[in-house]
Design an enzyme around this catalytic site. Structure first.
Site, PDB file in Angstrom:
ATOM      1  N   GLY A   1     -15.159  -9.031 -11.169  1.00 49.81           N
ATOM      2  CA  GLY A   1     -15.072  -9.141  -9.712  1.00 49.81           C
ATOM      3  C   GLY A   1     -16.356  -8.656  -9.061  1.00 49.81           C
ATOM      4  O   GLY A   1     -17.117  -7.871  -9.669  1.00 49.81           O
TER       5      GLY A   1
ATOM      6  N   TYR B   1      -2.707  -0.865  -8.608  1.00 53.55           N
ATOM      7  CA  TYR B   1      -1.786   0.174  -9.051  1.00 53.55           C
ATOM      8  C   TYR B   1      -0.340  -0.250  -8.803  1.00 53.55           C
ATOM      9  O   TYR B   1      -0.076  -1.208  -8.081  1.00 53.55           O
ATOM     10  CB  TYR B   1      -2.074   1.495  -8.321  1.00 53.55           C
ATOM     11  CG  TYR B   1      -2.021   1.386  -6.819  1.00 53.55           C
ATOM     12  CD1 TYR B   1      -3.169   1.108  -6.097  1.00 53.55           C
ATOM     13  CD2 TYR B   1      -0.823   1.538  -6.116  1.00 53.55           C
ATOM     14  CE1 TYR B   1      -3.140   0.995  -4.712  1.00 53.55           C
ATOM     15  CE2 TYR B   1      -0.783   1.433  -4.736  1.00 53.55           C
ATOM     16  CZ  TYR B   1      -1.936   1.156  -4.040  1.00 53.55           C
ATOM     17  OH  TYR B   1      -1.891   1.040  -2.677  1.00 53.55           O
TER      18      TYR B   1
ATOM     19  N   ASN C   1     -14.314   2.254   3.211  1.00 55.13           N
ATOM     20  CA  ASN C   1     -12.848   2.268   3.043  1.00 55.13           C
ATOM     21  C   ASN C   1     -12.180   3.345   3.899  1.00 55.13           C
ATOM     22  O   ASN C   1     -10.962   3.437   3.928  1.00 55.13           O
ATOM     23  CB  ASN C   1     -12.464   2.452   1.568  1.00 55.13           C
ATOM     24  CG  ASN C   1     -12.563   3.896   1.135  1.00 55.13           C
ATOM     25  OD1 ASN C   1     -13.496   4.601   1.503  1.00 55.13           O
ATOM     26  ND2 ASN C   1     -11.594   4.361   0.359  1.00 55.13           N
TER      27      ASN C   1
ATOM     28  N   ASP D   1     -13.955   5.378  -2.336  1.00 56.88           N
ATOM     29  CA  ASP D   1     -13.447   4.665  -3.523  1.00 56.88           C
ATOM     30  C   ASP D   1     -14.200   5.027  -4.798  1.00 56.88           C
ATOM     31  O   ASP D   1     -13.599   5.211  -5.860  1.00 56.88           O
ATOM     32  CB  ASP D   1     -13.585   3.142  -3.341  1.00 56.88           C
ATOM     33  CG  ASP D   1     -12.461   2.564  -2.499  1.00 56.88           C
ATOM     34  OD1 ASP D   1     -11.379   3.173  -2.438  1.00 56.88           O
ATOM     35  OD2 ASP D   1     -12.676   1.498  -1.901  1.00 56.88           O
TER      36      ASP D   1
ATOM     37  N   LYS E   1     -13.210  -4.496   3.608  1.00 59.48           N
ATOM     38  CA  LYS E   1     -14.079  -3.317   3.499  1.00 59.48           C
ATOM     39  C   LYS E   1     -15.510  -3.590   3.972  1.00 59.48           C
ATOM     40  O   LYS E   1     -16.195  -2.698   4.456  1.00 59.48           O
ATOM     41  CB  LYS E   1     -14.088  -2.794   2.067  1.00 59.48           C
ATOM     42  CG  LYS E   1     -12.737  -2.217   1.681  1.00 59.48           C
ATOM     43  CD  LYS E   1     -12.725  -1.636   0.296  1.00 59.48           C
ATOM     44  CE  LYS E   1     -11.298  -1.286  -0.067  1.00 59.48           C
ATOM     45  NZ  LYS E   1     -11.163  -0.589  -1.314  1.00 59.48           N
TER      46      LYS E   1
ATOM     47  N   SER F   1       0.814  -1.223   0.000  1.00 54.58           N
ATOM     48  CA  SER F   1       0.000   0.000   0.000  1.00 54.58           C
ATOM     49  C   SER F   1       0.848   1.274   0.000  1.00 54.58           C
ATOM     50  O   SER F   1       1.785   1.423   0.784  1.00 54.58           O
ATOM     51  CB  SER F   1      -0.916   0.029   1.227  1.00 54.58           C
ATOM     52  OG  SER F   1      -1.561   1.284   1.273  1.00 54.58           O
TER      53      SER F   1
HETATM   54  P1  NDP Z   1     -12.489  -8.145  -2.270  1.00 57.09           P
HETATM   55  O1  NDP Z   1     -11.697  -9.130  -1.513  1.00 57.09           O
HETATM   56  O2  NDP Z   1     -13.701  -7.539  -1.626  1.00 57.09           O
HETATM   57  O3  NDP Z   1     -12.980  -8.824  -3.662  1.00 57.09           O
HETATM   58  C1  NDP Z   1     -12.088  -9.504  -4.473  1.00 57.09           C
HETATM   59  C2  NDP Z   1     -12.791 -10.016  -5.744  1.00 57.09           C
HETATM   60  O4  NDP Z   1     -11.758 -10.576  -6.548  1.00 57.09           O
HETATM   61  C3  NDP Z   1     -13.826 -11.114  -5.529  1.00 57.09           C
HETATM   62  O5  NDP Z   1     -14.906 -10.903  -6.441  1.00 57.09           O
HETATM   63  C4  NDP Z   1     -13.079 -12.396  -5.878  1.00 57.09           C
HETATM   64  O6  NDP Z   1     -13.888 -13.428  -6.438  1.00 57.09           O
HETATM   65  C5  NDP Z   1     -12.148 -11.892  -6.963  1.00 57.09           C
HETATM   66  N1  NDP Z   1     -10.906 -12.657  -7.089  1.00 57.09           N
HETATM   67  C6  NDP Z   1      -9.912 -12.783  -6.181  1.00 57.09           C
HETATM   68  N2  NDP Z   1      -8.883 -13.505  -6.695  1.00 57.09           N
HETATM   69  C7  NDP Z   1      -9.246 -13.827  -7.968  1.00 57.09           C
HETATM   70  C8  NDP Z   1      -8.624 -14.559  -9.003  1.00 57.09           C
HETATM   71  N3  NDP Z   1      -7.409 -15.097  -8.848  1.00 57.09           N
HETATM   72  N4  NDP Z   1      -9.265 -14.678 -10.186  1.00 57.09           N
HETATM   73  C9  NDP Z   1     -10.487 -14.124 -10.355  1.00 57.09           C
HETATM   74  N5  NDP Z   1     -11.160 -13.423  -9.402  1.00 57.09           N
HETATM   75  C10 NDP Z   1     -10.529 -13.281  -8.213  1.00 57.09           C
HETATM   76  O7  NDP Z   1     -11.460  -6.999  -2.738  1.00 57.09           O
HETATM   77  P2  NDP Z   1     -11.664  -5.422  -2.935  1.00 57.09           P
HETATM   78  O8  NDP Z   1     -12.861  -5.187  -3.763  1.00 57.09           O
HETATM   79  O9  NDP Z   1     -11.537  -4.723  -1.633  1.00 57.09           O
HETATM   80  O10 NDP Z   1     -10.324  -5.022  -3.763  1.00 57.09           O
HETATM   81  C11 NDP Z   1     -10.104  -5.565  -5.035  1.00 57.09           C
HETATM   82  C12 NDP Z   1      -8.854  -4.990  -5.686  1.00 57.09           C
HETATM   83  O11 NDP Z   1      -8.972  -3.594  -5.926  1.00 57.09           O
HETATM   84  C13 NDP Z   1      -7.582  -5.167  -4.839  1.00 57.09           C
HETATM   85  O12 NDP Z   1      -6.550  -5.576  -5.703  1.00 57.09           O
HETATM   86  C14 NDP Z   1      -7.333  -3.774  -4.286  1.00 57.09           C
HETATM   87  O13 NDP Z   1      -5.949  -3.574  -4.058  1.00 57.09           O
HETATM   88  C15 NDP Z   1      -7.824  -2.897  -5.445  1.00 57.09           C
HETATM   89  N6  NDP Z   1      -8.249  -1.558  -5.010  1.00 57.09           N
HETATM   90  C16 NDP Z   1      -7.557  -0.446  -5.437  1.00 57.09           C
HETATM   91  C17 NDP Z   1      -7.949   0.819  -5.075  1.00 57.09           C
HETATM   92  C18 NDP Z   1      -7.198   2.007  -5.552  1.00 57.09           C
HETATM   93  O14 NDP Z   1      -7.285   3.047  -4.910  1.00 57.09           O
HETATM   94  N7  NDP Z   1      -6.511   1.939  -6.657  1.00 57.09           N
HETATM   95  C19 NDP Z   1      -9.108   1.064  -4.194  1.00 57.09           C
HETATM   96  C20 NDP Z   1      -9.800  -0.160  -3.854  1.00 57.09           C
HETATM   97  C21 NDP Z   1      -9.346  -1.414  -4.224  1.00 57.09           C
HETATM   98  P3  NDP Z   1     -14.736 -14.513  -5.537  1.00 57.09           P
HETATM   99  O15 NDP Z   1     -16.016 -13.818  -5.149  1.00 57.09           O
HETATM  100  O16 NDP Z   1     -14.931 -15.649  -6.464  1.00 57.09           O
HETATM  101  O17 NDP Z   1     -13.853 -14.838  -4.350  1.00 57.09           O
END
Ligand code: NDP
Length: 263
Positions: free
Chosen positions: A120, A208, A84, A99, A63, A14
């Site tokens: 996702g 990122y 968040n 977000d 979150k 982060s």
């Molecule tokens: P969550 O844990 O709430 O959700 C993750 C999602 O990713 C789920 O739908 C999960 O599917 C899916 N997933 C996880 N691994 C895989 C995989 N290998 N292949 C396919 N699908 C997968 O995460 P968040 O929503 O909190 O965050 C998601 C991403 O966004 C993170 O990488 C985070 O760093 C990034 N982010 C960046 C921000 C920024 O400011 N740039 C702000 C917020 C988030 P399933 O339901 O099947 O488990």
């Protein structure tokens, strides 16, 4: 001296500590921002108070647990059940979501967004889907499993798992999965992503600081893409305004956060 932190698992990647500390240092605001590796989201509230924090950001995968940990939710977070940013107010935890607006700031350069495919179905996907719908944008959601899709169906998004995906054409496809964060995975099987990118004008990733396999493929398909850095900036600026109770100038917050991106 106030103390702020980001909670997540993983959290070592982060950039939030650098961003917020850059603002605090340059504006002589008496505060410091650190990171906390939290494995169990149910420990969030207790840990927050134990560390005597004034506020926090919450990242993957806590979150939704953060929403549950708060005493009061304000604004957009109420709509999506995803928090968040947390502020301590008179011994109570107040939850916000920055977000979604952060992401809208990030994609301002992509014009005339009409149809979005979100990859996702986690916390970030919920925030973005609800925000897109507010702007009258048509939203489809594709997730590897079905369990988390009910929320999006309720919002009137088109929902698909990998098993029943029916492709359409899109203005924008956004990767909100954590595939590519710690690994080199694509957010869905390669053939599916190839087909999606062929039918899409723009691609964006919430991740990122690296070219994810998803963005590398978007580049191969020669479509315009961007990573999550501007989303990070957008959500960070809004969170910092909450942390500092609007005492700092927004242009200064933006300037000093951007400065930290060069570190
Ligand atoms: P969550 O844990 O709430 O959700 C993750 C999602 O990713 C789920 O739908 C999960 O599917 C899916 N997933 C996880 N691994 C895989 C995989 N290998 N292949 C396919 N699908 C997968 O995460 P968040 O929503 O909190 O965050 C998601 C991403 O966004 C993170 O990488 C985070 O760093 C990034 N982010 C960046 C921000 C920024 O400011 N740039 C702000 C917020 C988030 P399933 O339901 O099947 O488990």
């Amino acid at each position: 001296m106030q103390l702020f932190a980001i909670f997540g698992d993983p959290v070592s990647h982060s950039r939030s500590p650098l961003m917020h500390n850059s603002v605090f240092t340059h504006t002589h605001y008496k505060a410091c921002y650190t990171r906390v590796h939290l494995k169990d989201g149910s420990q969030l509230r207790e840990t927050f108070f134990k560390l005597k924090l004034s506020g926090a950001n919450i990242t993957v995968p806590h979150k939704e647990a953060a929403f549950a940990a708060c005493d009061e939710i304000r604004g957009f977070a109420n709509k999506v059940g995803v928090v968040n940013t947390i502020i301590e107010e008179n011994g109570k935890l107040i939850g916000y979501n920055t977000d979604a607006d952060g992401f809208m700031f990030a994609i301002e350069e992509f014009k005339a967004i009409k149809k979005v495919l979100i990859l996702g179905a986690g916390g970030t996907a919920k925030a973005l889907a609800a925000r897109f719908l507010e702007d009258g944008i048509e939203v489809s959601v594709l997730n590897r499993s079905e369990g988390r899709l009910a929320f999006f169906k309720e919002l009137s998004c088109k929902v698909f798992s990998w098993n029943d995906f029916r492709i359409s054409s899109y203005t924008l496809v956004v990767n909100t999965t954590s595939a590519g964060l710690k690994d080199e995975e694509l957010p869905a099987p390669k053939e599916m992503i190839d087909n999606i990118l062929q039918a899409t004008d723009y691609a964006a990733d919430a991740i990122y600081g690296k070219v994810t396999p998803f963005l590398a493929l978007a580049k191969e398909h020669d479509i315009r893409f961007k990573d999550g850095a501007d989303m990070l900036l957008g959500q960070g600026v809004l969170a910092n305004k909450l942390f500092t109770k609007n005492r700092l100038n927004k242009a200064d917050i933006v300037k000093y956060m951007q400065k930290s991106f060069l570190l």
